[in-house]
Design an enzyme around this catalytic site. Sequence first.
Site, PDB file in Angstrom:
ATOM      1  CE  LYS B 189      -3.627   2.886   0.444  1.00 41.38           C
ATOM      2  NZ  LYS B 189      -3.009   3.909   1.102  1.00 41.38           N
ATOM      3  CD  GLU B 196      -2.747   8.657  -3.892  1.00 43.34           C
ATOM      4  OE1 GLU B 196      -2.835   7.581  -3.806  1.00 43.34           O
ATOM      5  OE2 GLU B 196      -2.729   9.043  -3.348  1.00 43.34           O
TER       6      GLU B 196
END
Lengths: 326, 326, 326, 326
Positions: B189, B196
């Site tokens: 993550k 991102e």
Amino acid sequence: MQIGIVGLGRMGGNIGRRLMRGGHKCVVYDHNPQATEALANEGATGAKDLGDLVAKLTAPRVVWLMLPAGKITEDTLDDLRKLLGKDDVVIDGGNTFYKDDIRRAAQLREQGLHYVDVGTSGGIWGLERGYCMMIGGEDDVVRRIDPVLSVLAPGRGDIPATPDRDGRDPRVEKGYMHVGPVGSGHFVKMVHNGIEYGLMQAYAEGFHILEHKDMAELPEDQRYRIDLADVAEVWRRGSVVSSWLLDLTAGALAQDSSLQHFSTEVADSGEGRWTIEAAIEEAVPAQVLSAALYTRFRSRDIEAFPERMLSAMRFGFGGHKEFPVK
Amino acid sequence: MQIGIVGLGRMGGNIGRRLMRGGHKCVVYDHNPQATEALANEGATGAKDLGDLVAKLTAPRVVWLMLPAGKITEDTLDDLRKLLGKDDVVIDGGNTFYKDDIRRAAQLREQGLHYVDVGTSGGIWGLERGYCMMIGGEDDVVRRIDPVLSVLAPGRGDIPATPDRDGRDPRVEKGYMHVGPVGSGHFVKMVHNGIEYGLMQAYAEGFHILEHKDMAELPEDQRYRIDLADVAEVWRRGSVVSSWLLDLTAGALAQDSSLQHFSTEVADSGEGRWTIEAAIEEAVPAQVLSAALYTRFRSRDIEAFPERMLSAMRFGFGGHKEFPVK
Amino acid sequence: MQIGIVGLGRMGGNIGRRLMRGGHKCVVYDHNPQATEALANEGATGAKDLGDLVAKLTAPRVVWLMLPAGKITEDTLDDLRKLLGKDDVVIDGGNTFYKDDIRRAAQLREQGLHYVDVGTSGGIWGLERGYCMMIGGEDDVVRRIDPVLSVLAPGRGDIPATPDRDGRDPRVEKGYMHVGPVGSGHFVKMVHNGIEYGLMQAYAEGFHILEHKDMAELPEDQRYRIDLADVAEVWRRGSVVSSWLLDLTAGALAQDSSLQHFSTEVADSGEGRWTIEAAIEEAVPAQVLSAALYTRFRSRDIEAFPERMLSAMRFGFGGHKEFPVK
Amino acid sequence: MQIGIVGLGRMGGNIGRRLMRGGHKCVVYDHNPQATEALANEGATGAKDLGDLVAKLTAPRVVWLMLPAGKITEDTLDDLRKLLGKDDVVIDGGNTFYKDDIRRAAQLREQGLHYVDVGTSGGIWGLERGYCMMIGGEDDVVRRIDPVLSVLAPGRGDIPATPDRDGRDPRVEKGYMHVGPVGSGHFVKMVHNGIEYGLMQAYAEGFHILEHKDMAELPEDQRYRIDLADVAEVWRRGSVVSSWLLDLTAGALAQDSSLQHFSTEVADSGEGRWTIEAAIEEAVPAQVLSAALYTRFRSRDIEAFPERMLSAMRFGFGGHKEFPVK
């Protein structure tokens, strides 16, 4: 409507096919007669040279060039100028540098010819998915070729509508945009490709960090063997980083997560470079887009001169004797 | 199944809602009693403190923590350890640093407790779209909480299947992945968020180049006023750079393409920073991910000390007198 | 020997002074009559316009242009061409783009005129220290103006000789180098400035890390108040990072270590930009030189559009409501 | 004064020599008896182990550790703690991470021992030029070892004084600086090395652009063969980019401008990495220093996984079939 297509490679051939499927009549020419014949067999009218192609089109003509950017496009356009007549339209669908568009359009204008630049994204998938197109040119001319553009475009499909777009140009939601004057289509396509480099590099760096997470130098309880194909797949579903590039990555990793059959040398085309030059002209910082481009440059550098220079300096001040090779 | 949820903010509250919609029974607690009450009104069992929450769960218990990473999570876990019993499971669904997971799991193991780290992507959209989850922990424990995970996950939906995935873990295609041992879920993550940042920065730089293309310093025939909202929209359709982030960008630009109501100061959370640290630990180059992080740092720097230093040097060697201010 | 100087700003005036100190005779012209007069009072022959300057020089003439790169240099050269005669030499000592040199030299060649480009480093310090010069042009022409170059150059001074230079061009050790054909002097000077940006940025980032080391967010025993002026000074002595730029930095910090009187907006000149374009043309990665340039771009960006875009995306996926301003 | 030295490698041995030349008495130990003997032959008192070294020193003792950072230094310090007595001083002259200094000093303090960290720059040149030193520790302890520091430092030499330094600490101009509390010396040295990486990379990139300027792809009249050794030499004289690193570069290029005998793989040590981590902790952008570090990482990456990933994506969207190898 009727349209001429010059250049029947991967992109040009499929553009012809998609146009014919949409009911248009294509007169096609490629310097390789077999490519011309192949498309003729699928319903197009083959031409044996540019003159033949022009002769087979009814005035005012529309000719779509789909050639490698640079000299070939330039030469073909020079030949075509002599053959075309007032009010004919030339469309450059290749990856031309937008400043070349501006120069060419001015030349054609002197003869009463029109020039439209169409930045075309979609690659080998365009035949089925349609082509996302960014278009520069005169308003009425772009309207004139709308039947062609609307068939090539992907259309609304099942992509959810963006809110707050009421009253905006409906063409955009069908996947094609008249950006502005000549050159602006290729300019937007150029930046598109610059962004593409940046996105690709972001994924590549992230997956590299995952891939290296089992290296022996790390403490044992901090080492993980991570299934990269599964990571790409899971991120396709509900995560912030989902994208079409990720879809493709998931596919490649599912086949072979080592990617051993892919080259370590990565090509770059003009758009990535021109994007940086545009950024510099505008004094806009482009750290990420540049870094992505440079990684490709580096991937092809066998000499590694700058690295040798670092080693030479290290030897100079520190006597790091391990470094000079033999 | 029955599950306890601690922390009912934007993420925790919606996780509870999605679980209840999926038929699970939630015992919930937030240090803010109104948050607890709100969810109780929607069908959950409210608890007045951690002890009450534990008491209301049937052993072996499963407790999902959805708290800000750091001290709050740490303290809550310390309190919870004293209340839980053998074979109970604690899930940390927040954005915890994976090395903290490893340390904590070892502590809990001494008491016979289990720890599962769940990196959760989906933000405010997760309630409807489902949450993409990356999971670290023991195999049988992750299996035990599968009913919870499978309800939270987005499921296959209408996302086209990736070819060549036959025989692979089917959970992944439903949007959740058991990555490996404790910490590995948050590690993946973390890298997800690092990517991102890179993707976001690539778009931001590209749109900046488009936005500046009408600046007065450029030659007149090379200036374009480009409708950014339309560009974002058209790229959503058949282009190589389509993504969920682009969908969001298209929405924001459609509302107001000047983005005047958004802050020029961009926050960063732990994951972006930890990703760079992981890259450095692994000696993996992360040019793009770092550049993206640094842009955020720079956006909040009012002092601009390094810039003053550059001005001071320029004055020193060139007498660029315009630079020293007054 | 006799030489004409056009442009008597900070650089041109001092070049004239250094030449006169070295025994040369200068005929000088500046479009500002006071600048011409000032140097005439120091022993130069003032000219009232370009025609006058040419008239006062004995053929074959040598004229040194020291003007801002771009239009002024271009226009002056156009005027001068009409006044000069066969075998006269024009020297461009400014910061001209090397491709402009190549074009101009070809034009002048048609008239039998010679062109020499001299990249000149030394800034306001050149009058005393001498100018480091990188020269492009024909071999015999560069030899012809050697008396001028050798006086402007710093000379060997007390800089320790580099070993292993026996048999090499002795001019280089005196501080001037005939690099190659026309344009090559300015090309090397251009890269020199590109490197200069990189070096400056390296120091600025490092000192920023030192300067921030007492920030309240750090653990108390890891906070230091570091005297930046002393750090710069101590590094001048025996450290690997000693340099002339560091000398200047030490001076600026000794006066005021907060650098409050220096601008946060940093200008960039053409060379930094052209260096990146040259790197891209050659497919050479230039991460550091680009990053240094972009930092300057960023320092002058008040709009911060890309940052707003990041905030808009964060709001879009995470509902980070703190971000939209008002 | 009397001083013990542990670790007689390239750095430690020369530090001993310089101290003896300055009139100090050295008791020396290296785990390699030949290294101990070598220095004993030059006038030092050799010790056969740590206990022997401590025994041969008069209390309150001063022991200088000059060992590779990490486990060796840590273990030696653990052994030494048991042997030393109240008020003894341990100096760590290696490249220790400053947070380790802080932890160790706290441990030693419990026993009444003192710890001083000395960041030492100068490499193999220190014996003759002196060592530039950045020092962290208690004020009176640093004063106590001043006789040692002042002999090791380069002294004022013939380096021109920086103006505006009246009333400042005179030690700094002699090349050593008491920065602040424990750890601060190594912190400043760490940033020094971070800057060093950035400076080196700036030169390497610039010279790469010069070196590639004769590539066949460029227009013929824009190609230059540039003598890199001469460029480095001429820049040493009056240019803005002159520095000690440039002096070393000029030397290396004069020997062989192809640098063929130097490695293409460039090592990095802890300081470069820690500098980036410090920047991240402080939210300070460090584009250039990171880029310099990553270039070194990349130079040693044989697998090139991220590049394969880019190729896989290019193949995925564009059918760039030339890329998959075989």
